[in-house]
Each structure stands twice: as structure tokens, then as C-alpha cells.
Design a protein around this motif. Structure first.
Motif, PDB file in Angstrom:
ATOM      1  N   GLY A  43      17.677  17.761  36.184  1.00  0.00           N
ATOM      2  CA  GLY A  43      17.049  16.749  35.354  1.00  0.00           C
ATOM      3  C   GLY A  43      17.948  15.584  35.024  1.00  0.00           C
ATOM      4  O   GLY A  43      17.662  14.813  34.097  1.00  0.00           O
ATOM      5  N   LEU A  44      19.028  15.420  35.789  1.00  0.00           N
ATOM      6  CA  LEU A  44      19.993  14.367  35.488  1.00  0.00           C
ATOM      7  C   LEU A  44      19.720  13.062  36.230  1.00  0.00           C
ATOM      8  O   LEU A  44      20.377  12.051  35.975  1.00  0.00           O
ATOM      9  N   LEU A  45      18.775  13.085  37.153  1.00  0.00           N
ATOM     10  CA  LEU A  45      18.335  11.877  37.841  1.00  0.00           C
ATOM     11  C   LEU A  45      16.838  11.704  37.648  1.00  0.00           C
ATOM     12  O   LEU A  45      16.098  12.685  37.586  1.00  0.00           O
ATOM     13  N   HIS A  46      16.411  10.455  37.604  1.00  0.00           N
ATOM     14  CA  HIS A  46      14.979  10.153  37.589  1.00  0.00           C
ATOM     15  C   HIS A  46      14.450  10.288  39.020  1.00  0.00           C
ATOM     16  O   HIS A  46      14.945   9.621  39.943  1.00  0.00           O
ATOM     17  N   GLU A  47      13.441  11.112  39.200  1.00  0.00           N
ATOM     18  CA  GLU A  47      12.831  11.261  40.520  1.00  0.00           C
ATOM     19  C   GLU A  47      11.806  10.174  40.794  1.00  0.00           C
ATOM     20  O   GLU A  47      11.642   9.725  41.931  1.00  0.00           O
TER      21      GLU A  47
END
Length: 611
Positions: free
Chosen positions: A378-382
Motif C-alpha cells: 500500500g505504499l504506492l498509488h496503483e
């Protein structure tokens, strides 16, 4: 909240709450400037293919050098026309492979039903060559010159999209800043790839230290350097050049898996040709318009910071990412870096943060594994746009060639070498490799990923120098004894263009290895190759602009504490007169031409830019 316990937030399911909060604050802070930027590029897009409004004489100039078929295509507004902007030159290893790319791109675009024209070249200087030389004082400003040159290349109202060919230090940020001024156009970046691995970086660094101690001569040093930098392609250590490539991929501006494919291979050529086809399909004349100004949004900017932290990337990007974001109307700050650093773990070990180089990182799983691991945590925006299409999940894939056909398939599920690349559940360190410092000396950046934890706190008397040559002379004379904090001031953007001070690393490392406790505090830069000595860099405000560094004297005790994020002088500076620069940086090696830029440049915290 730790990095591996994401929650559902307003930025998509599973996005880490700190990542979501930083993104939300960034969007709120930037609401007015971002809205104005988006309105500007929407107006430009609404005008349709710009060349359709050109007068006949104007348009004739625009395609005079083209073949008959391209002239016919460009005389109307049916076929898209792509600009190629390149930093090619054959002196620099990283850019030499770009010589053949325009022909590849033109052929691929023509086959796909479009036209591509070489729109212009931009300067490309090498920080590796100019280290310690007067030319280094032009280096940071070259980023903004490149941005302006990119704008000139795109200013002819002939283009529906663009391909940016560039690799190193200031070149990629400059190309992107320039491209964002034409944010209504789709844009892809095309890398050259790293050279094959040569002399291991640790062995090279060992010879550099021996040379600094007088235990190796110039012949031995040159032999080692030539064995490390030995062929076309990007230098293999993880400095600013390779941090650039990583960032372009995680921002969706490269094709998936393309950043670290070596030059001169069938895969490299296939990826280069495909980049042209992808941009062709994303112009306003098609059904998948992907303007770069919309693609580079708050989510993409946060993704870039996260990936920089997770890889222990170049400290230069605390300047460049701020400047890039501002070009898109986004007000990124060092506080955003600091907040994200608290929850983003360090997942790679590449020199100077480890022994491996980028080729080993690529072989261990590279960008596909890194992006997949960060997405899972959850550390990057998909939910972002990319040149591959909607969603960063496409970058979990790796390219392959089936005959001459380029395809993408599932990337690795596990790291191929956990000494180089790890997942979020087993990081090298629990937080990012960059930290922000603040205190009565101002604000600064420290790259902790290469510094041993026991050296994260240094409290010692100051030794003050007006430039790096003074420190090197003191070292050679044997005057740097005992514990000390080296203060090298008047190295900020207004003073002399903010050169990198990478040549200070070997002598300071020698003293540190002798058992002395040493640190560096400077308003200059230390580059993506800054090493094992704790260094508070980019101190803002800089000394020449009234910063506290101008008031520090020899013997003042300075405390650099990377654990608490503080940078302080433990002395009363009131009543002192500020020191003044002693070196003349106004003329020679073209510096006189940059006086206007030194006069208007902003502070490091704002990206050290002139716009």
C-alpha cells in the motif's frame, strides 16, 4: 502504523494511511496552482493539432526537410506527428547509445501510421567529468537550461506527442520540466541503459581512498576508474543517473522493465521502437489521449518520493522532484519527504548504499519486483496513468521477446538476490534512506542509507572552509586532526550554482576510517554518489543569502543528529558579522553567462530553480 499494515483510505483500497495523508495534504496545498496548470494545458489541448492553424509558409518550413510521404501526411491534421528531443552526444557514455534511437523511432512510428521528427537537442554535461572543476558550477543550472531548450524544441506547433531521450543527472529532470510546459502532449522517456558491470564500485572507492592517502599514484587511480567506467551506457552505481531511470519508470513515463536493459541489445532496440508506438497511440487524435501534465499528478509525485526512499536514491532528487512537481502546479515540500520516510522501508542495497550495482539489481528482480512489493504494502498509488495504460500494476510485468515480437508477462514473485533487493516484509532498514534535518542552522537533507547507524549522530567542533579546495589542502597538510564537523559554505545556488562536492568523500572517509568522528555540513550538494560520511547537505537558507552558516566560526560545536532530525550549532551567533565568499565564481568556464541565473535562483527547499 508500520509500512506493512495498509488501510483503506480515500486514495484507493489498501493505500497506506501516511501515503494517503501526504497525498491529500499535497493536493489541498496545491489546489490553486494545480487547477491553473490543468486549465492551461486543457486550453492548449482544445485547440487541436497545432500545425492545422499554421500558415502555409509556416507549415512549409516545418516539413521542408521531410520525404514526400511525410509532407503529405503533415499537410493535413490526420496523422499524428511526434517530436524527438535528445541529449545525444558521443563524449558521454550514457548518451552515446542515443545516436541511433531517432532512426529506430521514426521507422516504428511510420510503420504504425504516424510521423516522427527530430525536434531538437539539449545539452548534456557530465558531473563525473566536472567534479571539482569550475564547470561543475554550471551543472545544476543546466537542468533549467535543458528545460528551456526542450520548450524551444516543442515550440514550433508541429507536434502531437513527444519522446524524450535522456539519462543522467540534470538531463532527465530538465527534459521533464520542459515537457510539462507542453503538458497537453503525451510524452514517454526513452533510456539508454547501463553499461555492463566493470570494476566493482567498492574496489574503485578503495583505490580512491588510497590515492587520497598518497598510497596509490595517478596511474593506478586512472586504471581503476577506467575499469569501472569502460563502455557505452550509464555508470552502474546507483547515483542520480540511475535514480532518474527508476523514477521515470515508477512514474509511468518509461515502458515497464525498460530502465536497466543494457544498450546495444535486441531488447533495448525493441523497447525504444515500442516507446514511439505507445506515444503515437496516446495523442489527442486517438482514443487514449494521455497528456503528460495530467499523468504527472499528486499520486505520481508521491509514488516518485516513495520509490526514491525505498531505494536509497540520490539526494539530488530532493531538489529535482520539488522542481518537477512545481512545473506541474504541485507544491511538494521537504516535509512530505520526511513524513514518507518514516514509513517507507529501505528495500535495496546498491552502491554507495551497498556493494551491488544496478545490473545486479535488475537481475535480482529489478523494478518489477520493487514496484510489486511496494504496491502490495500500500505504499504506492496503483490508480495512476502510465504510458503502458491505466494502473501501475502493469509495472509488475517484465518484457520479453518472442522472435521480434515484444510482449510483457508476470514479473518475479521473489527476489533473486536478497543481499541486493528485498520485499517490504524483510527490509534492509525500517525507514527510507533520506531524512530531513532542521534547527538553528536551517533545513538540510542527509542520506542515511549509506551511513552506519553508529555515525548518525555527530557532535564536534566546527572546522570552517569557504570551498572544497580549502578542506582538501588542510587534509593534505595533515591539519584535520581529532573529531570535527567540516562546514563548507558559500556553495549554494546563489553563491556559485551549488556544485557537487563529491571529491570531499575520499579524504573525509580516510579520517573516519582512522577513528575520527567526522561529519560534513554544507549548503552545496554531495550528489547521488555521496557515501559513508554523515553529510548534512542543501542547507537552506544558504550562507550567501543570510543563512546561519555564514556566522559559524572554527570551534563552534555543531550537533548533527539524524535520529531526531536536528542540525544545530551550540553557540550564540548573535552580534557576529557574517563571513563573505572568498572565491570568485563569476567568470571563467562560461560562468559569466550564468550570472542572471545566480541572481534569480530560488532556495534549495524550493528546488533551486530559476523559474
Amino acid at each position: 502504523m508500520t509500512a506493512n499494515t495498509p488501510e483503506t483510505t480515500g486514495y484507493g483500497p489498501g493505500v497506506h494511511p501516511v501515503v494517503a495523508d501526504v497525498t491529500r495534504r499535497l493536493a489541498e496545498r496545491s489546489a490553486d496552482t494545480r487547477s491553473a496548470y490543468l486549465a492551461r494545458i486543457a486550453e492548449a489541448a482544445g485547440q487541436g493539432p497545432a500545425r492545422s492553424a499554421l500558415g502555409c509558409a509556416n507549415l512549409a518550413h516545418g516539413f521542408a526537410a521531410c520525404g514526400v510521404s511525410d509532407k503529405l501526411a503533415l499537410s493535413g491534421d490526420v496523422k499524428p506527428n511526434l517530436a524527438i528531443v535528445s541529449s545525444y552526444n558521443d563524449m558521454l557514455s550514457a548518451h552515446q547509445p542515443l545516436e541511433t534511437y531517432p532512426a529506430l523511432i521514426k521507422a516504428a512510428v511510420a510503420e504504425a501510421g504516424g510521423v516522427a521528427q527530430f525536434a531538437g537537442g539539449v545539452p548534456a554535461m557530465c558531473d563525473g567529468i566536472t567534479q571539482g572543476r569550475a564547470g561543475m558550477e554550471l551543472s545544476l543550472f543546466s537542468r533549467d537550461v535543458i528545460a528551456m531548450a526542450t520548450a524551444i524544441a516543442l515550440s514550433h506547433d508541429m507536434f502531437d506527442g513527444a519522446l524524450m531521450l535522456g539519462v543522467c543527472d540534470k538531463i532527465v529532470p530538465g527534459l521533464l520540466i520542459g515537457a510539462l510546459s507542453f503538458g497537453h502532449l503525451p510524452v514517454a522517456f526513452v533510456p539508454a541503459g547501463p553499461m555492463p558491470s566493470g570494476l566493482p564500485n567498492k574496489d574503485k572507492a578503495r583505490v580512491r581512498q588510497k590515492f587520497a592517502e598518497g598510497k596509490a599514484d595517478r596511474r593506478e587511480l586512472l586504471q581503476a576508474e577506467s575499469a569501472a567506467y569502460h563502455s557505452p551506457g550509464t555508470c552502474t552505481f546507483y547515483g542520480t543517473a540511475n535514480s532518474n531511470q527508476m523514477l521515470m519508470e515508477v512514474m509511468g513515463l518509461h515502458l515497464a522493465g525498460s530502465s536497466f536493459e543494457q544498450p546495444g541489445t535486441p531488447m533495448r532496440e525493441a523497447l525504444t521502437a515500442e516507446a514511439g508506438r505507445r506515444v503515437l497511440g496516446q495523442t489527442a487524435l486517438g482514443d487514449s489521449h494521455n497528456p503528460v501534465g495530467e499523468q504527472v499528478d499528486e499520486r505520481a509525485v508521491v509514488n516518485a518520493v516513495v520509490a526514491l526512499l525505498a531505494t536509497g536514491g540520490s539526494s539530488n532528487h530532493t531538489l529535482h522532484l520539488v522542481a518537477i512537481a512545481r512545473a506541474a502546479g504541485i507544491d511538494l515540500t521537504w516535509d512530505d519527504f520526511a513524513d514518507l520516510s518514516e514509513v517507507v522501508p529501505l528495500l535495496t542495497r546498491m552502491y554507495p548504499n551497498g556493494a551491488a550495482d544496478v545490473n545486479q539489481f535488475h537481475e535480482a528482480g529489478g523494478m518489477a519486483y520493487l514496484i510489486g512489493s511496494l504496491l502490495d504494502a500500500g505504499l504506492l498509488h496503483e490508480d495512476v496513468r502510465t504510458v503502458m495504460g491505466e494502473g501501475l500494476g502493469r509495472y509488475r510485468q517484465t518484457p520479453s521477446l518472442e522472435g521480434s515480437t515484444l510482449t510483457w508477462g508476470d514479473g518475479p514473485k521473489e527476489s533473486g538476490d536478497t543481499t541486493v533487493l528485498r520485499g517490504v516484509d524483510d527490509p534492509f532498514a525500517p525507514d527510507g534512506g533520506l531524512r530531513m534535518l532542521s534547527g538553528n542552522l536551517g533545513r538540510a537533507v542527509i542520506k542515511t542509507s549509506a551511513v552506519a547507524p553508529e555515525r548518525h549522530v555527530v557532535e564536534a567542533p566546527a572546522r570552517v572552509f569557504a570551498d572544497q579546495s580549502e578542506l582538501q589542502a588542510a587534509f593534505t597538510a595533515g591539519e584535520l586532526t581529532g573529531d570535527f564537523v567540516a562546514v563548507v559554505r558559500f556553495q549554494g545556488p546563489r553563491a556559485n550554482g551549488m556544485p557537487e562536492l563529491h571529491k570531499l568523500t575520499p579524504p573525509l572517509a580516510v579520517l573516519q576510517d582512522r577513528g575520527q568522528k567526522v561529519a560534513l555540513v554544507t549548503d552545496g550538494r554531495m550528489s547521488g554518489a555521496s557515501g559513508k560520511v554523515p553529510a548534512a547537505i542543501h542547507v537552506s537558507p544558504e550562507a550567501v543569502a543570510g543563512g546561519a552558516l555564514a556566522y559559524v566560526r572554527d570551534g563552534d560545536v555543531i550537533r548533527l543528529d539524524a535520529t531526531t532530525g536536528t542540525l544545530e550549532v551550540l553557540a550564540d551567533l548573535s552580534g557576529r558579522e557574517p563571513a563573505r565568499p572568498t572565491a570568485d565564481s563569476s567568470t571563467g568556464t562560461g560562468r559569466e553567462l550564468f550570472a542572471a541565473l545566480r541572481g534569480v535562483v530560488g532556495p534549495a527547499e524550493a528546488g533551486a530553480g530559476v523559474f
